[in-house]
Design an enzyme around this catalytic site. Structure first.
Site, PDB file in Angstrom:
ATOM      1  N   GLU A  80       3.497 -14.099 -13.783  1.00  0.00           N
ATOM      2  CA  GLU A  80       3.190 -12.986 -13.460  1.00  0.00           C
ATOM      3  C   GLU A  80       2.316 -12.133 -14.458  1.00  0.00           C
ATOM      4  O   GLU A  80       1.161 -11.653 -14.082  1.00  0.00           O
ATOM      5  CB  GLU A  80       4.264 -12.037 -13.344  1.00  0.00           C
ATOM      6  CG  GLU A  80       5.136 -12.089 -11.959  1.00  0.00           C
ATOM      7  CD  GLU A  80       6.383 -10.961 -12.167  1.00  0.00           C
ATOM      8  OE1 GLU A  80       6.380 -10.204 -11.175  1.00  0.00           O
ATOM      9  OE2 GLU A  80       7.149 -11.091 -13.200  1.00  0.00           O
ATOM     10  N   GLU A  94      13.644 -17.092 -14.303  1.00  0.00           N
ATOM     11  CA  GLU A  94      13.069 -15.473 -14.446  1.00  0.00           C
ATOM     12  C   GLU A  94      12.074 -15.720 -15.784  1.00  0.00           C
ATOM     13  O   GLU A  94      11.191 -15.018 -15.364  1.00  0.00           O
ATOM     14  CB  GLU A  94      14.237 -14.885 -14.732  1.00  0.00           C
ATOM     15  CG  GLU A  94      13.768 -13.216 -15.340  1.00  0.00           C
ATOM     16  CD  GLU A  94      13.088 -12.765 -14.430  1.00  0.00           C
ATOM     17  OE1 GLU A  94      12.720 -12.973 -13.204  1.00  0.00           O
ATOM     18  OE2 GLU A  94      12.747 -11.337 -14.819  1.00  0.00           O
ATOM     19  N   HIS A  98      14.333 -36.055 -12.999  1.00  0.00           N
ATOM     20  CA  HIS A  98      14.290 -36.537 -11.491  1.00  0.00           C
ATOM     21  C   HIS A  98      12.709 -36.088 -11.264  1.00  0.00           C
ATOM     22  O   HIS A  98      12.544 -35.940 -10.035  1.00  0.00           O
ATOM     23  CB  HIS A  98      15.232 -35.790 -10.596  1.00  0.00           C
ATOM     24  CG  HIS A  98      16.589 -36.168 -11.170  1.00  0.00           C
ATOM     25  ND1 HIS A  98      17.100 -37.774 -10.669  1.00  0.00           N
ATOM     26  CD2 HIS A  98      17.634 -35.519 -11.497  1.00  0.00           C
ATOM     27  CE1 HIS A  98      18.117 -37.764 -11.054  1.00  0.00           C
ATOM     28  NE2 HIS A  98      18.760 -36.470 -11.596  1.00  0.00           N
ATOM     29  N   ASN A 107      -0.322   1.631   5.930  1.00  0.00           N
ATOM     30  CA  ASN A 107       0.502   0.581   5.097  1.00  0.00           C
ATOM     31  C   ASN A 107       1.272  -0.542   6.167  1.00  0.00           C
ATOM     32  O   ASN A 107       1.700   0.069   7.112  1.00  0.00           O
ATOM     33  CB  ASN A 107       1.617   1.343   4.562  1.00  0.00           C
ATOM     34  CG  ASN A 107       2.650   0.282   3.667  1.00  0.00           C
ATOM     35  OD1 ASN A 107       2.263  -0.592   3.359  1.00  0.00           O
ATOM     36  ND2 ASN A 107       3.995   0.772   3.484  1.00  0.00           N
ATOM     37  N   GLY A 108       1.216  -1.771   5.912  1.00  0.00           N
ATOM     38  CA  GLY A 108       1.632  -2.734   6.871  1.00  0.00           C
ATOM     39  C   GLY A 108       0.737  -3.721   7.451  1.00  0.00           C
ATOM     40  O   GLY A 108      -0.695  -3.657   6.823  1.00  0.00           O
ATOM     41  N   LYS A 132       4.270  -3.454  -7.114  1.00  0.00           N
ATOM     42  CA  LYS A 132       5.703  -3.398  -7.433  1.00  0.00           C
ATOM     43  C   LYS A 132       6.491  -3.454  -6.327  1.00  0.00           C
ATOM     44  O   LYS A 132       7.822  -4.000  -6.487  1.00  0.00           O
ATOM     45  CB  LYS A 132       5.793  -1.939  -8.527  1.00  0.00           C
ATOM     46  CG  LYS A 132       7.116  -1.579  -8.666  1.00  0.00           C
ATOM     47  CD  LYS A 132       7.347  -1.981 -10.239  1.00  0.00           C
ATOM     48  CE  LYS A 132       8.858  -1.835 -10.711  1.00  0.00           C
ATOM     49  NZ  LYS A 132       9.235  -3.305 -11.397  1.00  0.00           N
ATOM     50  N   LYS A 142       8.233 -14.606 -15.025  1.00  0.00           N
ATOM     51  CA  LYS A 142       7.586 -13.293 -16.056  1.00  0.00           C
ATOM     52  C   LYS A 142       6.024 -14.289 -16.590  1.00  0.00           C
ATOM     53  O   LYS A 142       5.316 -13.142 -16.638  1.00  0.00           O
ATOM     54  CB  LYS A 142       8.319 -13.215 -17.046  1.00  0.00           C
ATOM     55  CG  LYS A 142       9.509 -12.333 -16.848  1.00  0.00           C
ATOM     56  CD  LYS A 142       9.268 -10.827 -16.566  1.00  0.00           C
ATOM     57  CE  LYS A 142       9.997 -10.004 -15.703  1.00  0.00           C
ATOM     58  NZ  LYS A 142      10.096 -10.383 -14.295  1.00  0.00           N
ATOM     59  N   CYS A 162       0.953  -1.312   0.107  1.00  0.00           N
ATOM     60  CA  CYS A 162      -0.069   0.160  -0.031  1.00  0.00           C
ATOM     61  C   CYS A 162       0.638   1.166  -0.190  1.00  0.00           C
ATOM     62  O   CYS A 162       1.905   1.181   0.358  1.00  0.00           O
ATOM     63  CB  CYS A 162      -0.657   0.253   1.189  1.00  0.00           C
ATOM     64  SG  CYS A 162      -1.670  -1.261   1.517  1.00  0.00           S
ATOM     65  N   TRP A 184      -3.124  -2.479  -1.607  1.00  0.00           N
ATOM     66  CA  TRP A 184      -2.751  -3.878  -2.010  1.00  0.00           C
ATOM     67  C   TRP A 184      -3.387  -4.764  -0.626  1.00  0.00           C
ATOM     68  O   TRP A 184      -2.848  -4.749   0.279  1.00  0.00           O
ATOM     69  CB  TRP A 184      -1.092  -4.287  -2.062  1.00  0.00           C
ATOM     70  CG  TRP A 184      -0.871  -5.622  -2.485  1.00  0.00           C
ATOM     71  CD1 TRP A 184      -1.086  -5.981  -3.917  1.00  0.00           C
ATOM     72  CD2 TRP A 184      -0.570  -6.769  -1.871  1.00  0.00           C
ATOM     73  NE1 TRP A 184      -0.544  -7.308  -4.034  1.00  0.00           N
ATOM     74  CE2 TRP A 184      -0.382  -7.650  -2.640  1.00  0.00           C
ATOM     75  CE3 TRP A 184      -0.207  -6.869  -0.427  1.00  0.00           C
ATOM     76  CZ2 TRP A 184       0.071  -8.921  -2.202  1.00  0.00           C
ATOM     77  CZ3 TRP A 184       0.164  -8.267   0.017  1.00  0.00           C
ATOM     78  CH2 TRP A 184       0.515  -9.069  -0.905  1.00  0.00           C
ATOM     79  N   ARG A 240       2.770   0.659  -5.785  1.00  0.00           N
ATOM     80  CA  ARG A 240       2.647  -0.472  -4.374  1.00  0.00           C
ATOM     81  C   ARG A 240       1.455  -0.996  -4.231  1.00  0.00           C
ATOM     82  O   ARG A 240       1.318  -1.896  -3.165  1.00  0.00           O
ATOM     83  CB  ARG A 240       2.757   0.730  -3.098  1.00  0.00           C
ATOM     84  CG  ARG A 240       4.141   1.406  -3.000  1.00  0.00           C
ATOM     85  CD  ARG A 240       3.827   2.576  -2.055  1.00  0.00           C
ATOM     86  NE  ARG A 240       5.306   2.720  -1.532  1.00  0.00           N
ATOM     87  CZ  ARG A 240       6.001   2.085  -0.352  1.00  0.00           C
ATOM     88  NH1 ARG A 240       5.079   1.494   0.377  1.00  0.00           N
ATOM     89  NH2 ARG A 240       7.110   2.533  -0.044  1.00  0.00           N
TER      90      ARG A 240
HETATM   91  C1  G6P Z   1       7.828  -7.605  -6.489  1.00  0.00           C
HETATM   92  C2  G6P Z   1       7.845  -7.310  -7.774  1.00  0.00           C
HETATM   93  C3  G6P Z   1       9.162  -7.992  -8.422  1.00  0.00           C
HETATM   94  C4  G6P Z   1      10.360  -7.769  -7.713  1.00  0.00           C
HETATM   95  C5  G6P Z   1       9.968  -8.364  -6.249  1.00  0.00           C
HETATM   96  C6  G6P Z   1      11.398  -7.582  -5.488  1.00  0.00           C
HETATM   97  O1  G6P Z   1       7.127  -8.905  -6.417  1.00  0.00           O
HETATM   98  O2  G6P Z   1       6.616  -7.273  -8.385  1.00  0.00           O
HETATM   99  O3  G6P Z   1       9.209  -7.634  -9.891  1.00  0.00           O
HETATM  100  O4  G6P Z   1      11.359  -8.473  -8.208  1.00  0.00           O
HETATM  101  O5  G6P Z   1       8.913  -7.343  -5.482  1.00  0.00           O
HETATM  102  O6  G6P Z   1      11.403  -6.518  -5.407  1.00  0.00           O
HETATM  103  P1  G6P Z   1      12.600  -5.428  -5.227  1.00  0.00           P
HETATM  104  O7  G6P Z   1      11.987  -4.199  -5.379  1.00  0.00           O
HETATM  105  O8  G6P Z   1      13.407  -5.700  -3.991  1.00  0.00           O
HETATM  106  O9  G6P Z   1      13.618  -5.754  -6.335  1.00  0.00           O
END
Ligand code: G6P
Length: 607
Positions: A486, A479, A502, A98-99, A602, A483, A2, A74, A27
């Site tokens: 997500e 990764e 395995h 927030n929290g 984010k 992606k 948030c 969020w 956020r």
């Molecule tokens: C969130 C974002 C990701 C990011 C992760 C870690 O999950 O959606 O894209 O990799 O946080 O965030 P940071 O700011 O610590 O890289």
């Protein structure tokens, strides 16, 4: 997570609050709301969904007042409904938070016994009623803060508005950051400097446990014991201006295309212009006794750490452990004084990564952060910082920040290897050349967007998929899978190619697409065998490789894309680009929300 904002001043609060909320939407974007104060009345407007929904609502019924609070959510406790949206209010108080309040259940039951009726499912509402109860005993906002805050357990930053006090907002921080800014038209409180960009570039951060009285022309900081304290002013240098899409359909696409420039900026910052050697703003003296590296991060940043493990072990001959910060923070035994702890984070605000930093600091480890956001908590709290120079990243799925992290970690690995005399100056220069040439190859892959769109057209309707790679391609496989999860909401797994037999091979049949990253490396024959294992089970192969590797794999793939050959050690920086493109085009074809995927945010400022 948030994001929150508060304003007390001389001009209309509503546009200021909405403007800040737009900056803060990285956020969370489950719901948004604002509350203002005028003539002793709190006015409230909240809407589920994105900030645009709130904007439409307040356009019909503008909120009056020159002070107010705002929030973008969020969801943690309770669905993303209007009732659960912040601000929460009574007649006398409004609060944004927030929290997570960990003891909210106990506090809620105790308040309910006293007859308080709750109207939301949030943990935040206990803060509201505690303040309300304290005011009803005749306490001032300051006295209420002193009474309420010690009762709250967990991690929080809050802003509180009081109907009877038209000049005062109370802010408090216990965990997630909170920043104060003072501008021409009044004072501001926000989740970070980003929220306050455009209003002021003079920021003061609350320290953990602080609370603050924010008034039009003055701000008073109190520490956790209630003593009046001063906090240093830092300048954010206007880095927080609005960011546009520059004609791209999505921020993510724009950010994918920015990646060659990110690598160039890192090289400009950290490579000596005439000597052609790595030149970092840190002292080897601080690191010469280090026996082990522990890399701590979350999400995409964690995968950057997995790549760095290969580089540091190869170039600097140092054992490296890579851990997910949310796991490591509860395993203190994994750290010791002769460790160098490296924290990787785009935002510099991820709660678990910050907690791991705090543990490392208490243990007496050396701490180095690789971050994108200057003045973020990780930057401020770790002993050394290297910046990734990616610029503001808006797309929730990280792309260019990952590229910046890899470029910085690559340089750090060479730098440490040289300082430890594990590699010669000749090797340093030869490897560096591979990185210096990389932006040209990235540009060339950017020119192949159409090929990845074609590959994505075979994949976007699938329900599952596998990504395979060996060695440096293993983190990139993970990764790539992240992606896809997500952005397209398709279940994807990244696996080391040799591990398939395995277990995961049982999943492979004619419906299972398997994307394989296959650069020409000494392990190519092994990867080819793994590809044959998949083919023998009818799996659909999708290949990304170079001319040499693909020539060994003719007539194997449903679809393949040939990308340039580069030095083996820089392949992660090149091969992540196809992974990003694939996920991006799959999401576009599927019609999902590319820049703000469902359920995500984010910056993750709760654990
Ligand atoms: C969130 C974002 C990701 C990011 C992760 C870690 O999950 O959606 O894209 O990799 O946080 O965030 P940071 O700011 O610590 O890289």
């Amino acid at each position: 997570m948030c994001g929150l904002i508060a304003y007390v001043g001389t001009v209309d609060a509503q546009p200021i609050l909405l403007d800040a909320l737009k900056r803060l939407r990285y956020r969370g974007y489950d719901s948004a709301g604002i509350a203002t104060l005028s003539q002793g009345n709190i006015h409230l407007c909240r809407a589920p969904g994105k900030i645009e929904a709130l904007e439409e609502k307040v356009a019909l019924n503008p909120l009056l007042g020159t002070m107010g609070i705002g929030h973008t959510r969020w969801a943690t406790h309770g669905l993303p409904t209007e009732a659960n949206a912040h601000p929460h209010r009574t007649e006398h108080v409004a609060v944004v938070h927030n929290g997570i309040i960990e003891n909210y259940d106990t506090l809620k039951k105790s308040l309910q016994k006293k007859g308080v009726v709750f109207t939301s499912e949030t943990d935040t509402e206990v803060i509201l009623h505690l303040f309300d109860a304290s005011l009803s005993k005749g306490n001032s906002p300051q006295e209420a803060a002193a009474e309420v805050l010690p009762q709250l357990e967990g991690a929080y930053s809050i802003a509180v508005l009081f109907a009877q006090y038209p000049h005062t907002i109370i802010g408090a921080r216990h965990g997630p950051p909170l920043a104060v800014g003072r501008g021409e038209n009044g004072s501001y409180l926000g989740s970070d400097a980003f929220a306050l960009g455009g209003f002021t570039d003079e920021i003061q951060y609350l320290e953990d446990g602080d609370w603050v009285e924010v008034m039009d022309r003055s701000v008073t900081f109190h520490d956790r014991d209630g003593l009046v304290v001063d906090r240093p002013i830092v300048h954010s240098h206007g880095v927080m201006g609005p960011v546009g899409k520059d004609g791209f359909r999505h921020y993510m696409l724009k950010e994918i295309y920015e990646q060659p420039s990110v690598v160039n900026r890192v090289l400009e910052a950290y490579v000596h212009p005439t000597q052609g050697t790595v030149n970092l703003p840190i002292e080897y003296e601080d690191l010469k006794d280090v026996k082990r590296c522990v890399i701590l991060a979350c999400g995409t940043s964690y995968y950057a750490g997995l790549v760095a493990k290969y580089w540091l072990e190869t170039f600097a001959n140092i054992p490296v452990e890579v851990d997910i910060a949310s796991e490591a923070r509860y395993r203190s035994s994994s750290l010791c004084k002769d460790c160098l702890c490296i924290f990787i984070s785009q935002s510099g605000e991820t709660a678990d990564t910050l907690a791991a930093l705090s543990l490392a600091t208490q243990t007496g480890c050396q701490t180095l952060s690789v971050v994108n956001v200057a003045q973020s908590s990780l930057d401020r709290l770790s002993r050394m910082t290297l910046f990734t120079f990616a610029g503001p990243e808006i797309g929730v799925a990280s792309t260019k920040a990952f590229m910046g992290q890899l470029a910085v970690l690559a340089l750090f690995s060479l730098w440490l290897g040289r300082r430890k005399n594990h590699i010669t100056p000749h090797i340093e220069k030869a490897r560096l050349q591979g990185l210096i040439e990389l932006p040209i190859h990235l540009e060339s892959v950017l020119g192949q967007a159409q090929d990845f769109q074609t590959m994505a057209s075979h994949l976007y309707e699938k329900r599952h998929m596998l990504f395979l790679g060996r060695n440096l391609m293993y983190p990139i496989a993970m990764e790539g899978a992240l992606k896809v999860k997500e952005l397209s909401y398709i279940h994807a797994e990244g696996y080391p190619a040799g591990e398939l037999k395995h277990g995961p091979l049982a999943l492979v049949d004619s419906h299972m697409p398997v994307v394989v990253f296959v650069p020409s490396t000494p392990l190519i024959e092994k990867v080819i065998s793994n590809i044959q294992e998949v083919r023998a089970r009818g799996g659909q192969i999708f290949l990304i490789g170079d001319e040499n590797s693909l020539s060994k794999l003719e007539d194997v793939a449903v679809s393949e894309v040939k990308i340039p050959g580069v030095q083996e050690w820089v392949t992660p920086l090149l091969y992540v680009l196809p992974a990003q493109f694939l996920a991006y085009y799959m999401a576009c074809l599927k019609g999902t929300d590319v820049d703000q995927p469902r359920n995500l945010a984010k910056s993750v400022t709760v654990e």
